[in-house]
Write a protein that holds these residues in place. Structure first.
Motif: not given
Length: 185
Positions: A152-153, A184
């Motif tokens: 995940t970012s 991402i």
């Protein structure tokens, strides 16, 4: 009366190791995990069914090759660290039919864009299935032999920020640059 003399024939193979055991040793040397019982079963089947040599060889090696492929896919999926086990087959295409072009998504799932080293950006409203789609494409990429890494970012930024503190940023950047497909989310 003439007596017949018996002659003893000596073969070039090792007298103490039968051919079956030699074949098992060859498989072990080549890293092919073949159980003796499995070889005996295949030999028996080949004899009773009169299988041609190539068909017997395909039966012998095919099962081992398929098992190795499956282990490789499972390893790549495990190493990708997906948040959830999402597949295209499980995606509800009727939920929001205008959100995604199914043909285009299935074409992306072939991984051709990865081979071409192209980028993929998926944008859209919250809750339409972007995360499901991108993880499903990543899952298919693993099946197709590509190395994938999912983050995940928030997790990516947190990891990179922490690497600044412990001075491991170059190593972290190399890790994120090494997979064939970095997701991402």
């Amino acid at each position: 009366m003439a007596m017949k003399q018996k002659t003893t024939k000596i073969t070039a193979t090792k007298a103490t190791t039968p051919l079956r055991d030699q074949c098992l040793n060859h498989c072990a040397t080549l890293g092919i995990p073949l159980e003796p019982a499995a070889l005996d079963e295949l030999l028996s089947r080949a004899e009773t069914e009169g299988l041609p040599h190539l068909q017997f060889l395909d039966l012998l090696l095919g099962a081992q090759a398929n098992a190795r492929r499956e282990r490789g896919v499972a390893r790549r999926i495990r190493e990708a660290h997906f948040a959830e086990d999402k597949t295209l087959e499980a995606f509800d295409w009727q939920f929001n039919p205008e959100a995604f072009d199914r043909v285009r998504i299935e074409e992306l799932a072939t991984g051709d864009f990865i081979r071409r080293r192209s980028n993929l950006i998926v944008v859209g409203w919250s809750g339409i299935g972007k995360s499901h789609i991108i993880q499903a494409i990543g899952h298919k990429a693993c099946v197709n032999g590509y190395r994938v890494l999912y983050r995940t970012s928030a997790a990516l930024l947190s990891d990179l920020t922490a690497s600044l503190a412990d001075k491991t940023l170059p190593a972290r950047l190399r890790r994120y640059a090494s997979p064939d497909f970095l997701i991402i989310d």
